[in-house]
Enzyme design. Structure first.
Site, PDB file in Angstrom:
ATOM      1  N   LYS A  54       0.841  -1.203   0.000  1.00 28.46           N
ATOM      2  CA  LYS A  54       0.000   0.000   0.000  1.00 28.46           C
ATOM      3  C   LYS A  54       0.874   1.251   0.000  1.00 28.46           C
ATOM      4  CE  LYS A  54      -3.917  -2.411   1.940  1.00 28.46           C
ATOM      5  NZ  LYS A  54      -4.643  -2.917   3.113  1.00 28.46           N
ATOM      6  N   GLN A  98      -5.017  -1.787   9.256  1.00 36.41           N
ATOM      7  CA  GLN A  98      -4.839  -3.096   8.620  1.00 36.41           C
ATOM      8  C   GLN A  98      -5.457  -4.197   9.493  1.00 36.41           C
ATOM      9  OE1 GLN A  98      -3.448  -3.676   5.498  1.00 36.41           O
ATOM     10  NE2 GLN A  98      -4.207  -5.745   5.853  1.00 36.41           N
ATOM     11  N   ASP A 121     -11.214   2.814   3.395  1.00 29.81           N
ATOM     12  CA  ASP A 121     -11.504   1.408   3.138  1.00 29.81           C
ATOM     13  C   ASP A 121     -12.994   1.227   2.819  1.00 29.81           C
ATOM     14  OD1 ASP A 121      -9.485  -0.484   3.059  1.00 29.81           O
ATOM     15  OD2 ASP A 121      -9.229  -0.519   5.241  1.00 29.81           O
TER      16      ASP A 121
END
Ligand code: NAD
Length: 286
Positions: A54, A98, A121
């Site tokens: 990422k 995460q 997200d």
């Protein structure tokens, strides 16, 4: 029939090229680049690889990334404090925690603490709710990426029979909402679904997201259907495979995504797209 393979890697590269140009223009116009904060807690090796990827993807398009690597024993209170600080930080447009989090943390509570306008997200109940009422804001990355892959086929989704296999909060449910928004007739199959085969056999679009290697047999696929395989499984030889029997399904489908090189690269790409959207919202450009 031999299916056309939908190349997620190529589409992701094309979208990232476009974003690179867009970010350079935004930086010049606004005096700063979009910023993404990535938080990882603990030592899970796979999670560290995802976070590294990422960061690399951010650098490639010019997004500033801020990483927080916290030890396994971090308290939930400490993590919530960090999220509260990032929610207030004007250089941070997106916040990503995460998953999975260590067992002593409540993942829902942590994710819900992210300000909805920084939830890149697209997991926050506010953003999933916006999608449900047809006013999408920040969209869940994997389903959003699947919609981009479907778009490349040129098939009009209105009235098509779509079957989503899997009903998780992060893939199956928002995927069903995306397809509904696009005008498809949507069925969601899950672990209690009886006779999965009968549902797949009538599907014009199959989204496989059960996390069960080879669950979807090739012979079940309707001639000409579009098959998007979200599943990722690492085999003993280190190679990756999905939820669909790719070889057999390719003989029936019109289009199919491979694993790897299908949905995976699109998930990170849509995270970047969401970070740019959040930035534009914060600087008053949208
Ligand atoms: P999850 O375990 O949270 O959810 C799986 C869902 O599948 C559940 O709703 C369950 O009811 C359903 N299911 C399980 N067995 C089933 C069966 N036999 N028939 C029908 N439904 C069944 O998983 P998730 O987080 O949604 O991820 C699903 C898969 O997608 C995993 O393989 C994961 O690694 C992969 N994934 C890939 C990406 C990507 O970027 N490519 C992103 C997220 C998840």
């Amino acid at each position: 029939m031999t299916a056309q393979v939908i190349d997620g890697k190529a589409l992701a590269a094309k979208l990232k090229d476009e974003m690179h140009t867009q970010v350079a223009e935004l930086k010049q116009q606004c005096g700063r680049a979009p910023g993404l904060a990535v938080i990882i807690v603990g030592n899970d090796p796979a999670s560290h690889v995802y976070v590294k990827n990422k960061k690399i993807a951010c650098e490639k398009v010019g997004i500033t990334s801020f990483a927080s690597e916290l030890p396994e024993e971090t308290t939930q209170e400490h993590l919530l404090g960090l999220i509260a600080d990032l929610n207030q930080n004007p250089r941070v447009d997106g916040i990503l925690v995460q998953l999975p989090l260590p067992a002593h943390m409540d993942a829902d509570k942590v994710l819900n603490a992210i300000a909805s306008d920084k939830d890149v997200d697209g997991f926050h109940p506010y953003n999933v709710g916006c999608l449900a009422v047809r006013q999408p804001e920040l969209r869940s990355c994997t389903p959003y990426g699947c919609m981009k892959l479907l778009e490349t086929t040129g098939v009009d989704l209105h009235g098509k029979e779509a079957v989503v296999v899997g009903a998780s909060n992060i893939v199956g449910r928002p995927m069903a909402l995306e397809l509904l928004l696009a005008g498809a007739t949507v069925t969601v199959a899950h672990r209690f679904t009886e006779n999965l085969q009968s549902h797949i056999e009538r599907a014009d679009i199959v989204i496989a997201a059960a996390g069960k290697q080879g669950l979807i047999q090739g012979e079940w696929i309707k001639e000409g259907a579009i098959v998007i395989d979200v599943g990722i499984h690492r085999l003993e030889d280190g190679s990756l495979t999905g939820d669909v029997d790719f070889e057999a399904a390719s003989k029936h489908a019109g289009w199919i995504t491979p694993v790897p090189g299908g949905v995976g690269p699109m998930t990170i790409t849509m995270l970047l797209a969401n970070t740019i959207s959040a930035f534009k919202n914060h600087v008053g450009l949208s």
